[in-house]
Design a protein around this motif. Structure first.
Motif: not given
Length: 135
Positions: A70-72, A89
């Motif tokens: 995931v990307e924050v 996210y």
């Protein structure tokens, strides 16, 4: 309740607290244990529970042998409802594909030893010996 979600590039929060707020783990202590066991990585590097996660970081989380990439997108220091947590996210396309493939593989193939716990019983030993052709 008012949930403050910070999307500023300078915003930061402890990784164990962010994992709890994003609802990857039910309790903060479970999140801390996962981080200590090396099941959480930020930008590919294993971290400690006190490591700060920032907006834009790539986080890799392993839960029961399923890897979430995931990307924050946001930082929130309180745990809110799932609808709020999902805005913190975004799952990467490659990570989502791998995760879905692993889930499909799990549906079609069950590990035979997954249900076994501890040593085999006397009955289990007899069945094993019978199948293996041993005496």
């Amino acid at each position: 309740m008012n949930y403050k979600i910070s999307t500023e590039p300078g915003a930061r929060l402890r990784i164990d607290k962010w994992l709890w707020a994003a609802r990857f783990f039910k309790t903060r202590s479970l999140a801390t244990d996962a981080v200590e066991k090396g099941r959480v990585r930020i930008d590919g590097a294993p971290v400690k529970p006190s490591k700060d996660v920032r907006v834009g970081d790539a986080v890799e989380i392993e839960i029961e042998r399923i890897v979430w990439q995931v990307e924050v997108l946001g930082i929130c220091d309180v745990r809110g409802p799932a609808s709020i947590a999902q805005t913190l996210y975004a799952e990467t396309a490659a990570g989502r594909e791998k995760r879905l493939l692993e889930l499909e593989r799990r549906k079609t193939y069950r590990e035979p030893a997954a249900a076994m716990h501890g040593r085999p019983t006397k009955r289990d030993r007899r069945i094993i010996d019978k199948l293996s052709g041993g005496d």
